[in-house]
Design an enzyme around this catalytic site. Structure first.
Site, mmCIF file in Angstrom:
data_model
loop_
_atom_site.group_PDB
_atom_site.id
_atom_site.type_symbol
_atom_site.label_atom_id
_atom_site.label_comp_id
_atom_site.label_asym_id
_atom_site.label_seq_id
_atom_site.Cartn_x
_atom_site.Cartn_y
_atom_site.Cartn_z
ATOM 1 N N GLU A 210 9.105 17.161 -5.348
ATOM 2 C CA GLU A 210 8.183 18.213 -4.900
ATOM 3 C C GLU A 210 6.736 17.854 -5.219
ATOM 4 O O GLU A 210 5.840 18.070 -4.395
ATOM 5 C CB GLU A 210 8.555 19.553 -5.536
ATOM 6 N N ASP A 355 18.191 15.340 3.804
ATOM 7 C CA ASP A 355 17.380 15.352 5.024
ATOM 8 C C ASP A 355 16.267 14.313 5.043
ATOM 9 O O ASP A 355 16.214 13.432 5.918
ATOM 10 C CB ASP A 355 16.809 16.762 5.263
ATOM 11 N N GLU A 459 19.236 30.680 5.537
ATOM 12 C CA GLU A 459 19.266 29.422 4.800
ATOM 13 C C GLU A 459 20.542 28.630 5.072
ATOM 14 O O GLU A 459 20.510 27.412 5.168
ATOM 15 C CB GLU A 459 19.105 29.700 3.296
ATOM 16 N N GLU A 478 10.907 23.819 9.561
ATOM 17 C CA GLU A 478 11.646 22.753 10.236
ATOM 18 C C GLU A 478 11.860 23.013 11.720
ATOM 19 O O GLU A 478 11.711 22.101 12.552
ATOM 20 C CB GLU A 478 12.985 22.510 9.530
ATOM 21 N N THR A 564 6.831 14.420 5.303
ATOM 22 C CA THR A 564 7.853 15.465 5.309
ATOM 23 C C THR A 564 7.285 16.822 4.906
ATOM 24 O O THR A 564 7.917 17.845 5.111
ATOM 25 C CB THR A 564 9.031 15.079 4.393
#
Length: 628
Positions: A210, A355, A459, A478, A564
């Site tokens: 993160e 992902d 989710e 996304e 990302t």
């Protein structure tokens, strides 16, 4: 009152009978939405296979094994005449035109302007309220109109503490969005605030992944845009700017390096304390995406400062994970022990935990031109198509269900559960970058159908029961990202309608007094008091770009890609050069880096890291990227 009881009883009986029929025959509720593409969502019941058991394949339904892995010729195929010419994906939008022309075949310029303004206002409502009520804390609580920082009273609250490091997260994450919106004045003010107020010398334990994508990536992106007038926003240089953002990025990266020490596989620990290094009680397990999605930011930093260390450790982690893939399927799991190299989580999918690992294999190749990255991506993509993809072979013709990517056991390809998660909605955008637009269109349609039903993406969504498994929606980007990239690839106005639908749903369902709040429940639309930083850095950015045809990013002759976390980085020749190979050739070509990153003996530590050694351990795109 008696008649009311009778009526209620009859209604309950009817519901129970419908549920029984639904469970017995596998007849789920309808999507309640008609596509401008001819999809027939005809879900089937699934019997989860016991270990060693195989199902008999009769139709192209999602729950089935697509083929016996020992017989590559036995793939499930749609029943199409072998002599029929393959349709272009553009034909998907032609079928049923009479029915859908009126709604989807055009998108007036005036409506684009309106939606662009709505996206801009959405960003500023969140950003301005963050600056007013929350800065310098990390996030805005939009219902209480106050700031949020790390949960110091509960260090085990990783949902908060993995992300919030007491370093003005939301401001940093939003820097390049200000430029995308054309606000150079506020961008300059924000940069000055970051330079004057942000320090990483904090007793904060954060997740390496993160901190890398949200903070390091944004600092690097903003620095590049500030210092290189060739790029689309022009000469936006800040007077007296002396590479302070790059220095901050370097400082943060150095503080993340201890995660790569004392790990026998080269796969990093998931968390570090920014002042003290890896916590003594740190776990030895990490997810594939967390450990394998550092290469873009670390690689760019290495090439900006001429120090191979950061790209070196990130690339070593990717290779270590890659070498642990299944020999049978070519798939990776989602959780690994960093000391033993054993897979703790054997689930292979496209969502949480995996992902961005796939995403960064392709984007690293685009940025750095390393052919090995693309070889890994191509092999991974082939394994995904072979083992995760269920349904008919063609998107819009043949019998059976449309394609869907499920979660399987990495070693045998058998289905492990019947849910997919919202993070998987990024994958159509990655397919666009890889040139597989047909499959991107199909998968995107599946996720948009879910959005249409709930006005948000839960989710987790159970594709067997056609119902949410995990009900919250934290304003994730996304689906918006994939919508934007598909519009850039096809220029079909259908995707502008999708974007408008998403934009209006967010405005209607999540706007509160001081910003936009996480949906706690996508059905009843109850809310949680949190606005994550990616809402401003990604969700609003992609929505704005979708409707802003004349944005400098779309008009520039230079090519760009998004990280990302949605940060803009150029596809630049200098990122394909390794200055350290000439200056400090401490390793032979094609050799693995040493297990301990401090063993590069030819380079003094101060020169390799840019800081004294004692300080180290204390601390899409261009609108369509053409791969040539």
């Amino acid at each position: 009152m008696q008649w009311r009881s009778i009526v209620v009883g009859l209604l309950v009986l009817r519901v129970l009978l419908n549920c029984a029929v639904w469970l017995v025959f596998g007849l789920g509720p309808s999507w309640g939405f008609d596509f401008p593409i001819k999809f027939t969502f005809n879900l089937h019941t699934i019997e989860l296979l016991n270990d060693g058991e195989r199902a008999t394949v009769k139709t192209n339904a999602w729950p089935q094994h697509m083929y016996d892995h020992r017989n590559p010729q036995a793939k499930t195929c749609s029943k199409i005449n072998g002599n029929s010419p393959k349709k272009s994906y553009l034909n998907f939008f032609q079928e049923g035109r009479d029915e859908y022309d009126r709604k989807y075949s055009s998108f007036p310029d005036a409506l684009k302007v309106k939606m662009r303004g709505m996206a801009r206002d959405m960003f500023y409502f969140g950003y301005d309220n963050y600056m007013k009520f929350a800065f310098p804390e990390d996030e805005l609580n939009p219902i209480a109109c106050e700031g949020r920082g790390p949960d110091v009273l509960n260090p085990s609250n990783i949902n908060i503490n993995d992300v919030l490091g007491n370093y003005s997260l939301t401001l940093i994450d939003a820097l390049d969005t200000l430029l995308v919106l054309g606000n150079v004045t506020e961008f300059h003010r924000a940069v000055k605030l970051v330079i004057e107020t942000v320090s990483f010398d904090k007793d904060s334990t954060v997740q390496v992944f993160e901190a890398n994508i949200r903070i390091l990536g944004s600092l690097i992106s903003a620095h590049i845009l500030l210092t290189d007038p060739r790029h689309p926003f022009g000469d936006i240089g800040l007077k007296d700017y002396d590479n302070e953002l790059l220095h901050l990025a370097h400082d943060l990266a150095v503080r993340l390096l201890p995660a790569f020490e004392n790990t026998s596989t080269g796969i990093p620990y998931p968390r570090v304390n920014l002042k003290k290094g890896v916590p003594p009680d740190s776990i030895n397990e990490t997810c594939t995406a967390g450990a394998g999605s550092l290469l873009v930011e670390f690689g760019i930093l290495s090439r900006l400062i001429g120090d191979s260390t950061f790209e070196w450790v990130a690339r070593r982690a990717v290779k270590a994970l890659w070498n642990l893939r299944s020999n049978e399927t070519g798939l990776l799991g989602n959780v690994v022990n960093i000391q033993t190299g054993q897979w703790v989580g054997k689930q292979s999918g496209l969502g949480a935990g995996m992902d961005s690992f796939y995403e960064y294999l392709l984007k690293s190749y685009i940025l750095f031109g390393e052919k090995e990255d693309y070889r890994m991506f191509s092999a991974a993509y082939e394994s995904i198509q072979s083992h995760l993809r269920r349904g008919r072979e063609a998107c819009n013709e043949g019998e059976g269900d449309p394609p869907l990517y499920v979660n399987v056991n990495m070693f045998n390809g058998q289905i492990m559960n019947t849910w997919i998660d919202s993070l998987q909605a990024f994958f159509p955008g990655l397919q666009v970058l890889n040139g597989d637009v047909e499959n991107a269109i199909c998968l995107h349609a599946f996720y948009y159908a879910i959005w249409k039903r709930f006005g948000a993406l839960p989710e987790r969504y159970n594709w067997q029961l056609q119902a949410p498994d995990v009900l919250f929606y934290p304003l994730r980007p996304e689906l918006v990202e994939s919508t934007y990239l598909l519009y850039q690839a096809t220029k079909n106005p259908f995707y502008l309608h999708v974007g408008m639908d998403i934009l209006e749903s967010i405005e209607k369902n999540t706007k509160v007094r001081c910003g936009y709040a996480t949906l706690h429940h996508v059905v009843d639309k109850s809310k949680e008091d949190r606005m994550e930083s990616f809402f401003l850095s990604e969700t609003c950015k992609y929505l704005y770009l979708l409707f802003d045809e004349d944005n400098p990013l779309h008009k520039s002759e230079n090519k760009y890609i998004f990280t990302t976390e949605g940060h803009v980085v150029p596809i630049d020749q200098r990122f394909r050069e390794k200055s350290w190979e000439e200056q400090f050739p401490c390793e032979e070509p094609n050799k693995e880096p040493p297990a301990n990153i401090s063993n590069c003996e030819r380079i003094p530590e101060e020169r390799r890291y840019g800081l004294p050694l004692k300080s180290i351990y204390m601390r899409q795109i261009d609108h369509m990227v053409g791969l040539s």
